[in-house]
Design a protein around this motif. Structure first.
Motif, PDB file in Angstrom:
ATOM      1  N   UNK A  13       0.849  -1.197   0.000  1.00  0.00           N
ATOM      2  CA  UNK A  13       0.000   0.000   0.000  1.00  0.00           C
ATOM      3  C   UNK A  13       0.884   1.248   0.000  1.00  0.00           C
ATOM      4  N   UNK A  14       1.934   1.246   0.820  1.00  0.00           N
ATOM      5  CA  UNK A  14       2.839   2.394   0.895  1.00  0.00           C
ATOM      6  C   UNK A  14       3.478   2.693  -0.457  1.00  0.00           C
ATOM      7  N   UNK A  15       3.999   1.664  -1.126  1.00  0.00           N
ATOM      8  CA  UNK A  15       4.678   1.907  -2.399  1.00  0.00           C
ATOM      9  C   UNK A  15       3.694   2.259  -3.526  1.00  0.00           C
ATOM     10  N   UNK A  25       7.318   9.121  -0.058  1.00  0.00           N
ATOM     11  CA  UNK A  25       8.557   8.356   0.114  1.00  0.00           C
ATOM     12  C   UNK A  25       9.604   9.117   0.913  1.00  0.00           C
ATOM     13  N   UNK A  26       9.511  10.440   0.931  1.00  0.00           N
ATOM     14  CA  UNK A  26      10.494  11.222   1.686  1.00  0.00           C
ATOM     15  C   UNK A  26      10.032  11.512   3.114  1.00  0.00           C
ATOM     16  N   UNK A  27       8.746  11.289   3.413  1.00  0.00           N
ATOM     17  CA  UNK A  27       8.275  11.586   4.766  1.00  0.00           C
ATOM     18  C   UNK A  27       7.950  10.340   5.589  1.00  0.00           C
ATOM     19  N   UNK A  28       8.019   9.164   4.985  1.00  0.00           N
ATOM     20  CA  UNK A  28       7.791   7.912   5.718  1.00  0.00           C
ATOM     21  C   UNK A  28       9.026   7.027   5.546  1.00  0.00           C
ATOM     22  N   UNK A  29       9.536   6.531   6.652  1.00  0.00           N
ATOM     23  CA  UNK A  29      10.691   5.636   6.635  1.00  0.00           C
ATOM     24  C   UNK A  29      10.181   4.191   6.549  1.00  0.00           C
ATOM     25  N   UNK A  30      10.446   3.472   5.447  1.00  0.00           N
ATOM     26  CA  UNK A  30       9.905   2.113   5.274  1.00  0.00           C
ATOM     27  C   UNK A  30      10.328   1.130   6.371  1.00  0.00           C
ATOM     28  N   UNK A  82      10.463  18.880  17.308  1.00  0.00           N
ATOM     29  CA  UNK A  82      11.705  19.156  18.040  1.00  0.00           C
ATOM     30  C   UNK A  82      12.957  18.828  17.231  1.00  0.00           C
ATOM     31  N   UNK A  83      12.958  17.669  16.537  1.00  0.00           N
ATOM     32  CA  UNK A  83      14.189  17.168  15.892  1.00  0.00           C
ATOM     33  C   UNK A  83      14.032  16.822  14.417  1.00  0.00           C
ATOM     34  N   UNK A  84      12.851  17.063  13.862  1.00  0.00           N
ATOM     35  CA  UNK A  84      12.540  16.652  12.490  1.00  0.00           C
ATOM     36  C   UNK A  84      12.805  15.166  12.275  1.00  0.00           C
ATOM     37  N   UNK A  85      12.414  14.371  13.266  1.00  0.00           N
ATOM     38  CA  UNK A  85      12.596  12.919  13.256  1.00  0.00           C
ATOM     39  C   UNK A  85      11.276  12.257  12.857  1.00  0.00           C
ATOM     40  N   UNK A  86      11.275  11.567  11.712  1.00  0.00           N
ATOM     41  CA  UNK A  86      10.031  10.982  11.190  1.00  0.00           C
ATOM     42  C   UNK A  86       9.814   9.535  11.619  1.00  0.00           C
ATOM     43  N   UNK A  92       3.730   5.042  13.590  1.00  0.00           N
ATOM     44  CA  UNK A  92       2.299   5.304  13.748  1.00  0.00           C
ATOM     45  C   UNK A  92       1.521   4.877  12.507  1.00  0.00           C
ATOM     46  N   UNK A  93       2.024   5.235  11.342  1.00  0.00           N
ATOM     47  CA  UNK A  93       1.349   4.867  10.096  1.00  0.00           C
ATOM     48  C   UNK A  93       1.265   3.344   9.983  1.00  0.00           C
ATOM     49  N   UNK A  94       2.371   2.656  10.277  1.00  0.00           N
ATOM     50  CA  UNK A  94       2.371   1.198  10.244  1.00  0.00           C
ATOM     51  C   UNK A  94       1.397   0.600  11.237  1.00  0.00           C
TER      52      UNK A  94
END
Length: 176
Positions: A13-15, A25-30, A82-86, A92-94
């Motif tokens: 679904x993500x891809x 793809x740049x805002x979610x870490x697979x 705070x850290x721009x850590x995704x 959460x998405x998963x």
């Protein structure tokens, strides 16, 4: 749904969404998306089916609630600000995808916990604790036609396609 179903369907679904929404793809870490897709079961199965099996007798408790996913989201948004850590947002998405894949809307008492009562529904089975783990392992190697087996095969297929895509991209078509 089991391991390959959660991982494969979530990544699939993500891809597919990434084709239509490339910024995704740049805002979610697979990597964290995959961990998040397994997180509700990683939390609930040991707690509800093994550790507290005599009182809870349910593998869908805290991790399978909207409260769990919303709490992860709030933590993720805070860390992103705070850290721009995704990474936590990806978890959460998963986790949310896991709830959809498990069709948790069919168990509103769990999905909307604690707003529909503090107790989780009990699953009445004749096995608990370590016997549950042994049955899960045994059932993992026994094929039967069910909703879970369909999602497992689909998930494995998606994983194979993604691995082949990655290999072709990494090594080029002429080397495979």
């Amino acid at each position: 749904m089991l391991l390959f179903g959660h991982i494969g369907v979530t990544l699939g679904v993500f891809f597919v969404l990434g084709i239509f929404i490339p910024r995704l793809k740049s805002i979610i870490n697979p990597k964290y998306l995959v961990i998040g897709a397994l997180l509700p079961d990683l939390v609930d199965k040991p707690l509800g089916r093994v550790i507290f099996s005599s009182t809870l007798a349910n593998g869908r408790i805290i991790g399978h609630t909207l409260l769990f996913s919303l709490t992860l989201l709030l933590i993720g948004l805070y860390l992103y600000k705070k850290r721009e850590d995704i990474r936590i947002i990806s978890l959460t998405v998963g986790s949310f995808f896991h709830l959809m894949e498990d069709q948790m809307w069919a168990i509103p008492k769990t999905l909307f916990w604690p707003f529909m009562g503090l107790n989780f529904p009990k699953n009445y089975t004749d096995y608990t604790g370590m016997e549950y783990l042994i049955r899960m392992i045994k059932n993992s190697f026994t094929f039967s036609f069910s909703y879970s087996s369909i999602s497992e095969v689909l998930g494995m297929g998606v994983i194979v396609i993604l691995i082949l895509h990655w290999l072709i991209k990494k090594f080029g078509q002429s080397k495979i």
